[in-house]
Design an enzyme around this catalytic site. Sequence first.
Site, mmCIF file in Angstrom:
data_model
loop_
_atom_site.group_PDB
_atom_site.id
_atom_site.type_symbol
_atom_site.label_atom_id
_atom_site.label_comp_id
_atom_site.label_asym_id
_atom_site.label_seq_id
_atom_site.Cartn_x
_atom_site.Cartn_y
_atom_site.Cartn_z
ATOM 1 N N GLY A 40 0.788 -1.220 0.000
ATOM 2 C CA GLY A 40 0.000 0.000 0.000
ATOM 3 C C GLY A 40 0.824 1.276 0.000
ATOM 4 O O GLY A 40 1.995 1.295 -0.381
ATOM 5 N N CYS A 42 2.090 2.945 2.455
ATOM 6 C CA CYS A 42 3.244 2.929 3.355
ATOM 7 C C CYS A 42 4.505 2.459 2.645
ATOM 8 O O CYS A 42 5.545 3.100 2.708
ATOM 9 C CB CYS A 42 2.953 2.034 4.559
ATOM 10 S SG CYS A 42 4.372 1.809 5.652
ATOM 11 N N GLY A 189 1.576 23.387 4.100
ATOM 12 C CA GLY A 189 1.168 22.484 5.168
ATOM 13 C C GLY A 189 2.319 22.132 6.077
ATOM 14 O O GLY A 189 3.294 21.506 5.642
ATOM 15 N N ILE A 193 3.926 15.462 7.279
ATOM 16 C CA ILE A 193 4.495 15.263 5.945
ATOM 17 C C ILE A 193 5.244 16.514 5.495
ATOM 18 O O ILE A 193 6.345 16.430 4.947
ATOM 19 C CB ILE A 193 3.387 14.890 4.946
ATOM 20 C CG1 ILE A 193 2.724 13.572 5.358
ATOM 21 C CG2 ILE A 193 3.951 14.764 3.532
ATOM 22 C CD1 ILE A 193 1.509 13.192 4.536
ATOM 23 N N GLY A 282 -2.804 17.032 4.470
ATOM 24 C CA GLY A 282 -3.556 15.907 5.006
ATOM 25 C C GLY A 282 -3.979 14.921 3.931
ATOM 26 O O GLY A 282 -3.663 15.065 2.747
ATOM 27 N N ARG A 283 -4.716 13.901 4.373
ATOM 28 C CA ARG A 283 -5.130 12.833 3.474
ATOM 29 C C ARG A 283 -6.611 12.551 3.672
ATOM 30 O O ARG A 283 -7.149 12.740 4.768
ATOM 31 C CB ARG A 283 -4.303 11.571 3.735
ATOM 32 C CG ARG A 283 -2.801 11.782 3.538
ATOM 33 C CD ARG A 283 -2.014 10.512 3.800
ATOM 34 N NE ARG A 283 -2.287 9.487 2.822
ATOM 35 C CZ ARG A 283 -1.677 9.369 1.650
ATOM 36 N NH1 ARG A 283 -0.745 10.251 1.293
ATOM 37 N NH2 ARG A 283 -1.980 8.391 0.818
ATOM 38 N N ASP A 322 -6.355 4.067 7.579
ATOM 39 C CA ASP A 322 -6.615 5.448 7.175
ATOM 40 C C ASP A 322 -8.051 5.685 6.757
ATOM 41 O O ASP A 322 -8.565 6.797 6.890
ATOM 42 C CB ASP A 322 -5.697 5.833 6.009
ATOM 43 C CG ASP A 322 -4.265 6.080 6.435
ATOM 44 O OD1 ASP A 322 -3.934 5.787 7.595
ATOM 45 O OD2 ASP A 322 -3.471 6.561 5.601
ATOM 46 N N HIS A 455 24.618 3.544 30.318
ATOM 47 C CA HIS A 455 25.373 4.762 30.037
ATOM 48 C C HIS A 455 26.599 4.428 29.210
ATOM 49 O O HIS A 455 27.287 3.438 29.502
ATOM 50 C CB HIS A 455 25.816 5.419 31.354
ATOM 51 C CG HIS A 455 26.703 6.607 31.160
ATOM 52 N ND1 HIS A 455 26.218 7.850 30.788
ATOM 53 C CD2 HIS A 455 28.051 6.747 31.271
ATOM 54 C CE1 HIS A 455 27.221 8.701 30.691
ATOM 55 N NE2 HIS A 455 28.347 8.054 30.987
#
Length: 476
Positions: A40, A42, A189, A193, A282-283, A322, A455
């Site tokens: 897809g 991604c 935007g 993204i 945006g989507r 989504d 550490h």
Amino acid sequence: MAIQVDIAVLGGGPGGYTAAIRAAQAGKKVALIERDKLGGTCLHQGCIPSKSLLRSAEVYRTILTSAQYGINVNSDEVSLDFDRVQERKRETVDQLYRGLQSLMKKHGITVIQGKGRVIGPSIFSPRSGSLAVELADGEMESVVSTNLIIATGSRPRLLPGLKRDGIHILTSDDALELDKLPTSILIVGGGVIGVEWASLLQDFGVEVTLIEAGSRLIPGEDAEVSAALARSLGRRGVRVLTSVELQSQTCEIQESGGVSVKGVTPDGDVTLVAEKMLVCVGREGNADGIGLENTDVRTNHGFIVTNEFGQTTEPHIYAIGDVVGGIQLAHAAAHEGLVAVDHIMGAKPAAVDHHLIPKCIYSSPEVASYGYTEDAARTRGYDIKVGKIPFQAIGKAIVLGEQEGFAKVIADRKSGDILGVHLIGPHATDLISEAALAGWLNATPWEVGAMIHPHPTLSEALGEAMLAVDGKAIVY
């Protein structure tokens, strides 16, 4: 004859293929229908290719600043081979794509490449939810299942009045396929993204202007993180403009081939000019054109309505990722897929809680968060206490030469519970998992702070921030 399965999955992105694998693991017969390629957005237009570009940008920036590490490189002899950058991106995607195909075979999942459409009651099934699939050769295939999971994802949204041409006005999909870098770009935007593209293109030497309609960048993140990221991008040369209302109708393609557009700001009108414009506003969900009108499945503003288990208003039809809105992240979709399948199987999974999903931004510096922002916690009535440690107090950050940023922990003064964790700095996207685990296990800051953090590591920043909640930090 129709293909008969227990569970059909429409969409082969992270949500869809994860759900398919979980169902196959449970012994169910599964068909996965994908119109393009498994993985897809991604894998092919989002997470993976963009992070490959970001990695190349990071390496390029490191080489150009290598003198601080005692390595002298003649900057005149350092060049960016963008063709090779794109080739490496494709190699990365291809490797993961092959692996995903192997996973489907391993689990015995029937993968059908074609455009699936939900149909109503038919000779194959007395209820809606079967699929008519148009294959690449134009032939039709029918898939009948006991349960259907819709995972059709999303696509980039455009502003009204702006027409994408893929040459001058781009979406993130277009930007991923650039054959050469522009000299300048206007990014519309300032969300996730937008800031990622601003970061990587600036590193590649592009002149970047980043505009945001809201009062600050990444408005979904903590205000302190937002301010720190804006300062960082500004120091690196990105022109950051907030509170800009773009006048889409004024957008023009210039004779020189560039783009100009006007914007309204609190200080007056501005004219913005660049070689290209990248729109990152945006989507929107891919809920149209998939046959939902043949069902009783409800939508709201273009997204499918579900309950906390992914179940739609037709109990045998689920939707995830989504296409249901909410947090549009690959790992959120994958989690929703697992929950949906478990619910179908009759198990009692924990309901999807978007509050528990960590968020990551892969800009430089990286940003990651979990839970409530400070403002959101106060708005919800919590009496909070906050611990904050700058990375400049952490030995490993100094060793890396990446001292920018901080770790911030928000806790409930009454219960001691962790309400939110916010990171901006080196490897923040890796560090946030510890915070998410702490929240999942309902740990308190003192418990995480009491855990021995090795550490020198960057993880010490989170441990110290947890201690700082109660004023017990050691290093700062």
